[in-house]
Design a protein around this motif. Structure first.
Motif, mmCIF file in Angstrom:
data_model
loop_
_atom_site.group_PDB
_atom_site.id
_atom_site.type_symbol
_atom_site.label_atom_id
_atom_site.label_comp_id
_atom_site.label_asym_id
_atom_site.label_seq_id
_atom_site.Cartn_x
_atom_site.Cartn_y
_atom_site.Cartn_z
ATOM 1 N N ALA A 1 6.641 38.057 -2.938
ATOM 2 C CA ALA A 1 7.788 37.295 -3.434
ATOM 3 C C ALA A 1 8.046 37.562 -4.910
ATOM 4 O O ALA A 1 7.140 37.935 -5.662
ATOM 5 N N SER A 2 9.280 37.330 -5.339
ATOM 6 C CA SER A 2 9.656 37.537 -6.736
ATOM 7 C C SER A 2 9.094 36.432 -7.622
ATOM 8 O O SER A 2 8.853 35.312 -7.153
ATOM 9 N N PRO A 3 8.895 36.697 -8.917
ATOM 10 C CA PRO A 3 8.383 35.668 -9.829
ATOM 11 C C PRO A 3 9.267 34.427 -9.900
ATOM 12 O O PRO A 3 8.766 33.300 -9.933
ATOM 13 N N VAL A 4 10.589 34.603 -9.908
ATOM 14 C CA VAL A 4 11.487 33.448 -10.003
ATOM 15 C C VAL A 4 11.362 32.577 -8.764
ATOM 16 O O VAL A 4 11.294 31.339 -8.851
ATOM 17 N N ASP A 5 11.340 33.186 -7.579
ATOM 18 C CA ASP A 5 11.181 32.409 -6.352
ATOM 19 C C ASP A 5 9.847 31.674 -6.342
ATOM 20 O O ASP A 5 9.757 30.532 -5.873
ATOM 21 N N CYS A 6 8.804 32.323 -6.840
ATOM 22 C CA CYS A 6 7.495 31.661 -6.911
ATOM 23 C C CYS A 6 7.537 30.477 -7.872
ATOM 24 O O CYS A 6 6.970 29.412 -7.586
ATOM 25 N N TRP A 7 8.200 30.646 -9.013
ATOM 26 C CA TRP A 7 8.282 29.558 -9.996
ATOM 27 C C TRP A 7 9.055 28.368 -9.418
ATOM 28 O O TRP A 7 8.651 27.220 -9.584
ATOM 29 N N GLU B 1 21.991 26.555 8.789
ATOM 30 C CA GLU B 1 20.644 27.003 9.133
ATOM 31 C C GLU B 1 19.632 26.358 8.187
ATOM 32 O O GLU B 1 19.983 25.776 7.173
ATOM 33 N N SER B 2 18.372 26.500 8.539
ATOM 34 C CA SER B 2 17.229 26.075 7.735
ATOM 35 C C SER B 2 16.948 24.584 7.888
ATOM 36 O O SER B 2 17.580 23.867 8.686
ATOM 37 N N LEU B 3 15.987 24.105 7.122
ATOM 38 C CA LEU B 3 15.507 22.734 7.233
ATOM 39 C C LEU B 3 14.597 22.443 6.042
ATOM 40 O O LEU B 3 14.276 23.331 5.262
ATOM 41 N N GLY B 4 14.215 21.178 5.911
ATOM 42 C CA GLY B 4 13.202 20.813 4.934
ATOM 43 C C GLY B 4 13.682 20.663 3.507
ATOM 44 O O GLY B 4 12.855 20.508 2.601
ATOM 45 N N GLY B 5 14.998 20.716 3.272
ATOM 46 C CA GLY B 5 15.521 20.527 1.928
ATOM 47 C C GLY B 5 15.833 19.071 1.660
ATOM 48 O O GLY B 5 15.802 18.222 2.563
ATOM 49 N N VAL B 6 16.163 18.779 0.421
ATOM 50 C CA VAL B 6 16.480 17.397 0.054
ATOM 51 C C VAL B 6 17.774 16.924 0.705
ATOM 52 O O VAL B 6 18.012 15.722 0.814
ATOM 53 N N GLU B 7 18.619 17.868 1.147
ATOM 54 C CA GLU B 7 19.862 17.512 1.816
ATOM 55 C C GLU B 7 19.638 17.433 3.320
ATOM 56 O O GLU B 7 18.769 18.116 3.867
ATOM 57 N N SER B 8 20.407 16.596 3.997
ATOM 58 C CA SER B 8 20.281 16.444 5.443
ATOM 59 C C SER B 8 21.083 17.530 6.151
ATOM 60 O O SER B 8 22.250 17.785 5.815
ATOM 61 N N PHE C 1 10.003 22.986 3.458
ATOM 62 C CA PHE C 1 9.500 21.819 2.738
ATOM 63 C C PHE C 1 8.764 22.174 1.451
ATOM 64 O O PHE C 1 8.826 21.422 0.475
ATOM 65 N N LEU C 2 8.040 23.288 1.437
ATOM 66 C CA LEU C 2 7.237 23.603 0.257
ATOM 67 C C LEU C 2 8.105 23.752 -0.984
ATOM 68 O O LEU C 2 7.790 23.204 -2.048
ATOM 69 N N ASN C 3 9.215 24.477 -0.863
ATOM 70 C CA ASN C 3 10.162 24.545 -1.976
ATOM 71 C C ASN C 3 11.041 23.295 -1.989
ATOM 72 O O ASN C 3 11.218 22.647 -3.016
ATOM 73 N N GLY C 4 11.648 23.005 -0.855
ATOM 74 C CA GLY C 4 12.310 21.733 -0.651
ATOM 75 C C GLY C 4 13.683 21.553 -1.248
ATOM 76 O O GLY C 4 14.252 20.467 -1.138
ATOM 77 N N HIS C 5 14.264 22.586 -1.841
ATOM 78 C CA HIS C 5 15.565 22.412 -2.499
ATOM 79 C C HIS C 5 16.597 23.448 -2.060
ATOM 80 O O HIS C 5 17.644 23.581 -2.692
ATOM 81 N N SER C 6 16.288 24.193 -1.005
ATOM 82 C CA SER C 6 17.247 25.142 -0.408
ATOM 83 C C SER C 6 17.792 26.148 -1.406
ATOM 84 O O SER C 6 18.959 26.559 -1.318
ATOM 85 N N ASP C 7 16.956 26.551 -2.370
ATOM 86 C CA ASP C 7 17.393 27.576 -3.323
ATOM 87 C C ASP C 7 16.407 28.739 -3.413
ATOM 88 O O ASP C 7 16.456 29.534 -4.354
ATOM 89 N N GLY D 1 17.322 14.575 5.187
ATOM 90 C CA GLY D 1 16.941 14.806 3.798
ATOM 91 C C GLY D 1 16.352 13.558 3.181
ATOM 92 O O GLY D 1 15.700 12.757 3.858
ATOM 93 N N ILE D 2 16.610 13.372 1.890
ATOM 94 C CA ILE D 2 16.032 12.222 1.195
ATOM 95 C C ILE D 2 17.116 11.264 0.696
ATOM 96 O O ILE D 2 16.861 10.433 -0.169
ATOM 97 N N GLU D 3 18.324 11.349 1.255
ATOM 98 C CA GLU D 3 19.400 10.439 0.888
ATOM 99 C C GLU D 3 19.091 9.030 1.413
ATOM 100 O O GLU D 3 18.187 8.862 2.246
ATOM 101 N N PRO D 4 19.823 8.022 0.975
ATOM 102 C CA PRO D 4 19.608 6.671 1.500
ATOM 103 C C PRO D 4 19.754 6.627 3.020
ATOM 104 O O PRO D 4 20.734 7.112 3.585
#
Length: 384
Positions: A232-238, A323-330, A198-204, A363-366
């Motif tokens: 963690a790497s700077p890009v992942d932190c950003w 796998e995983s969870l907490g992204g904008v996609e379901s 959830f903290l990142n929330g975009h599965s990237d 996720g956050i879809e309708p």
């Protein structure tokens, strides 16, 4: 919430509203013998420092360490606070990766571990009569969504054990995030998270974090993270810092969509059981009302058997099997063969992870679209 805007409009070089990402691996000394604020990015990086400040603020802690994965965060906690031959009390129904690291190190003689149903405070109290270095709590649990009383568990660990030093209480706050739950405010020493979720929330991004209530613990974690190189790497932190900007809004939608999915599930003939703290008959419902800001968006449910699961997954739309969870996609997953496959059959049986169980992360879809896709899949499961 304070912390969600950390670093915005703070650029002193050009006045950038969004803070830049610092990719440099090293930093110049202005003069001999005068160490700068940052010298080598394994130990300190301006972008990582912003994320750490944001997470410490959100969790109400003295400091945070951001790691390369959620499991790196769990490993850092163990390495920092559990000596060789030390003892850990862990949840019997925890995430499969957490079970694996503790089981691996126990098998190799690095530590000993007791697996406990932490929703039973008498069982927890009994386990903690043995000198214990770390009490690891996961609430709500993965994937049964059991709820542990953080304040009571922390009190038992801090006051009722004969450990010569102390029992450190670490709570995995991944499922709730600091928007919905504040472990440090309930007496925990550490709040651990897989920032991937959830903290990142975009599965990237793959990342993790540990926030400490006290300065001494925060410094100990930061020191060992630098020593072991798990930062963690700077890009992942950003990217994670960017994800935090929408955390509160996303969590509201995630939770609303979970309610909509539970309404479909509880009314469908294919479903044998639904596990979600928001249901009035859930064993942890009243505790979740007191301990959490909302019931969260993770849920699991059980069908008639493996063939029903296969029919549900075949042709499934709207939800991605991954796998995983907490992204904008379901997402949906089959814990027995995916997230908890590392556990032995006996461990899965003890935890209640059945072959007929599916874990869902709306996720956050309708919500209407997701409900229609879920109903179609359940109809196939019922026919099977």
């Amino acid at each position: 919430m304070r912390g969600l805007t950390t670093g915005l409009a703070a650029d002193t070089a050009h006045g950038a509203v969004v803070p830049p990402v610092y990719l440099s691996s090293n930093y110049a000394y202005e003069e001999f013998g005068q160490r700068p604020n940052f010298d080598y990015s394994r130990g300190g990086n301006p972008t990582r420092a912003l994320l750490q400040d944001a997470l410490a603020t959100l969790e109400g802690g003295a400091g945070a360490t951001v790691t390369a994965s959620g499991m790196a965060a769990i490993g850092l906690v163990i390495e920092t606070f559990v000596p060789i031959g030390g003892h850990v009390v862990a949840p019997h129904d925890c995430y499969g990766g957490t079970w694996r690291i503790l089981d691996t190190w126990a098998t190799r003689g690095r530590l000993s571990v007791d697996w406990v149903d932490q929703t039973d405070l008498d069982d927890l109290r009994e386990a903690l009569t043995r000198p214990t270095d770390l009490l690891l709590v996961e609430t709500p649990s993965n994937p049964l969504l059991r709820v542990t009383d953080i304040a009571a568990a922390a009190d038992i660990a801090h006051r009722s054990t004969p450990t010569p030093g102390r029992t450190v209480v670490a709570v995995d706050n991944t499922f709730c995030s600091p928007v919905l739950q504040h472990p440090l405010g309930l007496g925990a020493d550490l709040a651990v998270a897989s920032d991937t979720k959830f903290l990142n929330g975009h599965s990237d991004v793959v990342g993790g974090s540990v926030v400490a209530a006290g300065t001494e613990d925060a410094e100990a974690l930061a020191y060992l993270a630098n020593v072991t190189g798990v930062t963690a790497s700077p890009v992942d932190c950003w990217l994670t810092l960017r994800g935090l900007r929408t955390l509160a809004a996303r969590m509201r939608t995630h939770c609303d969509n979970a309610r909509a999915m539970v309404e479909v599930l509880t009314g469908h003939r294919a479903v044998r059981a639904v596990h979600w703290p928001g249901l009035p008959d859930h064993p942890g419902h009243d505790l979740a009302l007191r301990q959490q800001e909302d019931f969260g968006s993770l849920l699991s449910f059980e069908l008639a058997g493996v063939e029903a699961v296969r029919a549900f997954m075949t042709g499934l739309e709207g939800f991605i099997l991954a796998e995983s969870l907490g992204g904008v996609e379901s997402l949906v997953c089959h814990p027995a063969t995916m997230t908890h496959a590392a556990m032995t059959q006996a461990a899965r049986d003890a935890a209640g992870v059945t072959d007929a169980m599916i874990r869902m992360s709306p996720g956050i879809e309708p919500a209407d679209d997701l409900a229609a896709c879920l109903t179609e899949a359940l109809d196939r499961a019922a026919a099977a």
